[in-house]
Design a protein around this motif. Structure first.
Motif, mmCIF file in Angstrom:
data_model
loop_
_atom_site.group_PDB
_atom_site.id
_atom_site.type_symbol
_atom_site.label_atom_id
_atom_site.label_comp_id
_atom_site.label_asym_id
_atom_site.label_seq_id
_atom_site.Cartn_x
_atom_site.Cartn_y
_atom_site.Cartn_z
ATOM 1 N N ALA A 198 41.744 54.587 32.343
ATOM 2 C CA ALA A 198 43.045 55.240 32.208
ATOM 3 C C ALA A 198 43.836 55.038 33.482
ATOM 4 O O ALA A 198 43.334 55.312 34.584
ATOM 5 C CB ALA A 198 42.873 56.731 31.922
ATOM 6 N N SER A 199 45.057 54.533 33.345
ATOM 7 C CA SER A 199 45.962 54.348 34.478
ATOM 8 C C SER A 199 47.171 55.249 34.288
ATOM 9 O O SER A 199 47.736 55.335 33.194
ATOM 10 C CB SER A 199 46.414 52.886 34.550
ATOM 11 O OG SER A 199 47.568 52.745 35.357
ATOM 12 N N MET A 200 47.583 55.913 35.351
ATOM 13 C CA MET A 200 48.760 56.771 35.282
ATOM 14 C C MET A 200 50.045 55.990 35.541
ATOM 15 O O MET A 200 51.140 56.492 35.317
ATOM 16 C CB MET A 200 48.634 57.908 36.305
ATOM 17 C CG MET A 200 47.508 58.883 36.027
ATOM 18 S SD MET A 200 47.672 59.791 34.455
ATOM 19 C CE MET A 200 46.539 58.854 33.390
ATOM 20 N N ASN A 201 49.916 54.751 36.013
ATOM 21 C CA ASN A 201 51.089 53.922 36.301
ATOM 22 C C ASN A 201 51.231 52.747 35.347
ATOM 23 O O ASN A 201 51.936 51.785 35.633
ATOM 24 C CB ASN A 201 51.022 53.401 37.742
ATOM 25 C CG ASN A 201 51.171 54.513 38.762
ATOM 26 O OD1 ASN A 201 51.680 55.593 38.450
ATOM 27 N ND2 ASN A 201 50.723 54.278 39.980
ATOM 28 N N GLY A 202 50.512 52.811 34.240
ATOM 29 C CA GLY A 202 50.631 51.755 33.237
ATOM 30 C C GLY A 202 50.015 50.439 33.639
ATOM 31 O O GLY A 202 50.402 49.387 33.107
ATOM 32 N N LYS A 203 49.061 50.452 34.566
ATOM 33 C CA LYS A 203 48.408 49.215 34.978
ATOM 34 C C LYS A 203 47.386 48.791 33.910
ATOM 35 O O LYS A 203 46.556 49.587 33.494
ATOM 36 C CB LYS A 203 47.708 49.399 36.331
ATOM 37 C CG LYS A 203 48.665 49.752 37.465
ATOM 38 C CD LYS A 203 49.664 48.639 37.718
ATOM 39 C CE LYS A 203 50.661 48.968 38.822
ATOM 40 N NZ LYS A 203 50.064 48.951 40.147
ATOM 41 N N ALA A 204 47.455 47.556 33.505
ATOM 42 C CA ALA A 204 46.645 47.070 32.389
ATOM 43 C C ALA A 204 45.237 46.713 32.829
ATOM 44 O O ALA A 204 45.023 46.219 33.940
ATOM 45 C CB ALA A 204 47.308 45.853 31.749
ATOM 46 N N LEU A 205 44.273 46.951 31.946
ATOM 47 C CA LEU A 205 42.910 46.464 32.114
ATOM 48 C C LEU A 205 42.778 45.181 31.312
ATOM 49 O O LEU A 205 42.910 45.186 30.085
ATOM 50 C CB LEU A 205 41.901 47.506 31.630
ATOM 51 C CG LEU A 205 40.430 47.059 31.621
ATOM 52 C CD1 LEU A 205 39.966 46.722 33.031
ATOM 53 C CD2 LEU A 205 39.542 48.136 31.013
ATOM 54 N N ASN A 206 42.521 44.070 31.995
ATOM 55 C CA ASN A 206 42.377 42.775 31.340
ATOM 56 C C ASN A 206 40.908 42.566 30.973
ATOM 57 O O ASN A 206 40.056 42.415 31.850
ATOM 58 C CB ASN A 206 42.835 41.660 32.273
ATOM 59 C CG ASN A 206 44.292 41.786 32.667
ATOM 60 O OD1 ASN A 206 45.166 41.316 31.965
ATOM 61 N ND2 ASN A 206 44.558 42.434 33.800
ATOM 62 N N LYS A 207 40.594 42.567 29.671
ATOM 63 C CA LYS A 207 39.225 42.369 29.211
ATOM 64 C C LYS A 207 39.004 40.880 28.952
ATOM 65 O O LYS A 207 39.688 40.277 28.133
ATOM 66 C CB LYS A 207 38.962 43.187 27.947
ATOM 67 C CG LYS A 207 39.038 44.690 28.200
ATOM 68 C CD LYS A 207 38.566 45.492 27.009
ATOM 69 C CE LYS A 207 38.547 46.979 27.322
ATOM 70 N NZ LYS A 207 37.979 47.782 26.209
ATOM 71 N N LEU A 208 38.046 40.314 29.670
ATOM 72 C CA LEU A 208 37.839 38.876 29.638
ATOM 73 C C LEU A 208 36.755 38.500 28.637
ATOM 74 O O LEU A 208 35.861 39.287 28.343
ATOM 75 C CB LEU A 208 37.446 38.382 31.030
ATOM 76 C CG LEU A 208 38.358 38.834 32.177
ATOM 77 C CD1 LEU A 208 37.872 38.259 33.492
ATOM 78 C CD2 LEU A 208 39.809 38.445 31.909
ATOM 79 N N THR A 209 36.830 37.281 28.153
ATOM 80 C CA THR A 209 35.843 36.766 27.198
ATOM 81 C C THR A 209 35.388 35.384 27.652
ATOM 82 O O THR A 209 36.026 34.743 28.490
ATOM 83 C CB THR A 209 36.444 36.665 25.783
ATOM 84 O OG1 THR A 209 37.584 35.789 25.823
ATOM 85 C CG2 THR A 209 36.877 38.027 25.272
ATOM 86 N N GLY A 210 34.277 34.926 27.068
ATOM 87 C CA GLY A 210 33.798 33.579 27.364
ATOM 88 C C GLY A 210 33.546 33.377 28.843
ATOM 89 O O GLY A 210 32.948 34.222 29.506
ATOM 90 N N ASN A 211 33.999 32.240 29.374
ATOM 91 C CA ASN A 211 33.961 32.016 30.813
ATOM 92 C C ASN A 211 34.997 32.947 31.426
ATOM 93 O O ASN A 211 36.199 32.781 31.221
ATOM 94 C CB ASN A 211 34.300 30.563 31.121
ATOM 95 C CG ASN A 211 34.327 30.264 32.614
ATOM 96 O OD1 ASN A 211 34.851 31.033 33.405
ATOM 97 N ND2 ASN A 211 33.788 29.114 32.978
ATOM 98 N N PRO A 212 34.571 33.957 32.202
ATOM 99 C CA PRO A 212 35.527 34.986 32.627
ATOM 100 C C PRO A 212 36.638 34.471 33.522
ATOM 101 O O PRO A 212 37.774 34.941 33.421
ATOM 102 C CB PRO A 212 34.639 35.998 33.360
ATOM 103 C CG PRO A 212 33.432 35.241 33.776
ATOM 104 C CD PRO A 212 33.212 34.232 32.706
ATOM 105 N N LEU A 213 36.351 33.508 34.382
ATOM 106 C CA LEU A 213 37.381 33.006 35.278
ATOM 107 C C LEU A 213 38.417 32.193 34.513
ATOM 108 O O LEU A 213 39.615 32.329 34.725
ATOM 109 C CB LEU A 213 36.754 32.186 36.395
ATOM 110 C CG LEU A 213 37.658 31.852 37.584
ATOM 111 C CD1 LEU A 213 38.319 33.102 38.136
ATOM 112 C CD2 LEU A 213 36.859 31.153 38.671
#
Length: 560
Positions: A198-213
């Motif tokens: 949960a972010s109070m400033n609307g910062k997104a959580l980027n969920k990665l798949t496969g090769n994460p980089l």
């Protein structure tokens, strides 16, 4: 934000870094990268000029499944003045041998910087710099023990530790809310229902798949189909770079906050932009292999005193059982084998080598501030089943209901040695990078969590969910002359079949949270390390105070 609007009004590269390069075309990935990087440099200079350092980088490592943590960070007797433990064979850190073979377990510690720490830390692990004493990790370590939830369940206990208070930022979100990086928060692998962000400033959580980089930076890769209509990719990328540089120079010559600071760092910004992401392909495979090889060398090591220096021949009783994934069952180890051989084929806990490689790259490149990583089950264990005499390749699941005292010590010691080796390698890499005169490790906090520790059975046959005896540990270059430990535990166990000292949470005298402390206590304490505002402290004060590299324990850890 106001300064960015002023830039537009005054005509400093109208519309951002790359508008001139593509007014009639959609932005290429490289143009987007130049845009976010130049914005990031400006925001960073503004923050430094305004005296808002922001949060330290935050890495959260989840061990989903709830493994036993006694060999690693579930510390019991930590001070010579503590009362002697009521011993439970599941709360063990070392083997007892007789007649040239293992016959039992003990809770063994040694004194390091005035703290009694588990036996595992008396050994060394492998990094790319060679053999490294685990005491090096202790120097930067804080253990937070003695808290609980009062409720059973894997998902609940995992999520409540990440976000202990509703209506405010999760611990990860708290760090992300301070971020000025290209990506504020990333998660790999996806935690699914085990996550709580949960972010109070609307910062997104980027969920990665496969090769994460690759997944993280795919938006900065080559354009779709390898073509850009109307103009060559080379021309557009060159113009994007030049415009981004012009934008930074214009800001550096303005009277806006951070202009002078940015002007002093234009050469560094130019170097990063020129590099772009061209080194990813050369980096990734080698980095993953480096972490995997050193972690597996560490977990497979033989001859460790008190761990695998004498034969381990099963007595074929409840102490010699392992909870394995096939059939979700307890398997008794056969007497016609040496259990030490099982870890010779043990593999790096799933996803962790990739996770450390990802952390190394994105932190050193300044792309990410905070990330969730994960550590898989102990796998690749060659063990002989007493029931049928068959030697098989097994996964020992972390929900260790049926794992007895002896395999428990061997397997968890190997498991945590892999984790420690990976952390030491990452630390070495972060120390090579500087941020505002300090090394990057001093600006990073690593926290290790699991749903719970284990409620240990007094007969040594296994353990159940220890939701009232939680523990977490944090590591940071900002911590010096460690280890430190906070949180009170009871000398007694839970009664019935769960007797003995095993970390059951106890109240803290004079603390602003009455009774058994909750996960809010741990989150508040970690927030003190992150250098953020602490939205949890009115409910549970932090148990430490960090001033520079001086960590002060505010409530001494006790056994009561």
């Amino acid at each position: 934000m106001g300064d960015e609007n002023n830039l537009t009004r005054r005509g400093f590269i109208a519309g951002g870094a790359v508008v001139g390069a593509s007014t009639a075309l959609a932005l290429t990935p490289f143009e987007r990268l130049m845009n976010v990087l130049s914005t990031g440099f400006i925001h960073k200079a503004q923050a430094e000029a305004n005296g808002t350092e922001g949060s330290r980088n935050y890495i959260n490592i989840l061990m989903a499944g709830g493994p036993m943590r006694y060999t690693f960070d579930a510390w019991m007797r930590t001070n010579p003045s503590d009362p002697q433990l009521d011993y439970n064979p599941m709360v063990a850190t070392k083997f007892v041998s007789s007649g040239g073979r293992v016959v039992g377990t003990e809770y063994a510690t040694f004194n390091y910087n005035g703290v009694m720490v588990p036996h595992m830390f008396s050994h060394a692990v492998t990094t790319s710099a060679g053999s490294r004493a685990l005491t090096e990790l202790l120097n930067h370590m804080l253990v937070v023990r003695g808290f609980g939830t009062g409720f059973d369940g894997h998902l609940f206990n995992a999520t409540i530790q990440q976000a202990p208070v509703g209506g405010v930022a999760s611990l990860m979100g708290l760090a992300a809310d301070y971020s000025k990086k290209t990506f504020e928060a990333i998660e790999w692998p996806d935690r699914g229902a085990y996550g709580n962000y949960a972010s109070m400033n609307g910062k997104a959580l980027n969920k990665l798949t496969g090769n994460p980089l690759t997944s993280l930076l795919e938006g900065f890769g080559g354009p779709q189909g390898g073509r850009v209509k109307g103009r060559s990719l080379k021309e557009r990328n060159q113009e994007a770079f030049e415009l981004a540089q012009a934008r930074l120079r214009a800001y550096a010559q303005s009277d806006f906050a951070g202009a002078t600071i940015l002007g002093k760092n234009l050469s560094n910004a130019s170097a990063l932009m020129k590099k772009g992401i061209g080194n990813i392909g050369a980096y990734w495979d080698g980095a993953v292999a480096r972490y995997r090889n050193l972690m597996e060398a560490s977990l497979r090591q033989q001859g460790l005193v008190g761990i695998n220096d004498v034969p381990m021949i099963s007595a074929q009783n409840e102490h010699w059982r392992v909870h394995v994934a096939d059939g979700n069952r307890g398997m008794t180890i056969s007497a016609n084998s040496d259990l030490r051989d099982s870890i010779k084929t043990m593999t790096c806990p799933g996803a962790l080598a990739e996770g450390f490689a990802l952390a190394e790259y994105v932190l050193k490149e300044g792309l990410v501030s905070t990330m969730n990583l994960q550590m898989g089950d102990p796998a690749g264990l060659m063990m002989k089943d007493a029931a049928n005499g068959v030697t098989g390749n097994h996964v020992a699941i972390k929900d260790m209901h049926e794992t007895g005292s002896i395999p428990g010590v061997l397997i968890t010691t190997a498991y945590y040695r892999a984790l420690c080796a990976g952390m030491l390698e990452l630390i070495d890499q972060l120390k090579k990078s500087k941020v505002n005169g300090a090394d990057l490790w001093s600006e990073t906090v690593i926290q290790v969590i699991s749903e719970f520790n284990r409620t240990a059975r007094a007969n040594g046959s296994g353990s159940d969910h220890g939701f009232n005896q939680l523990v977490t540990s944090a590591f940071s270059g900002a911590i010096q002359k460690g280890p430190f430990v906070v949180g009170n535990i009871y000398k007694s166990g839970h009664g019935g079949g769960y007797t003995g000292t095993q970390g059951r949470a106890a109240p803290i005298e004079g603390y602003n949270q009455k009774g058994m402390p909750s996960p809010t206590m741990a989150a508040s304490t970690v927030a003190a390390l992150l250098r953020t505002k602490n939205p949890y402290e009115n409910l549970a004060e932090p148990l430490v105070r960090l001033s520079g590299n001086d960590l002060q324990v505010l409530k001494a850890a006790k056994i009561v």
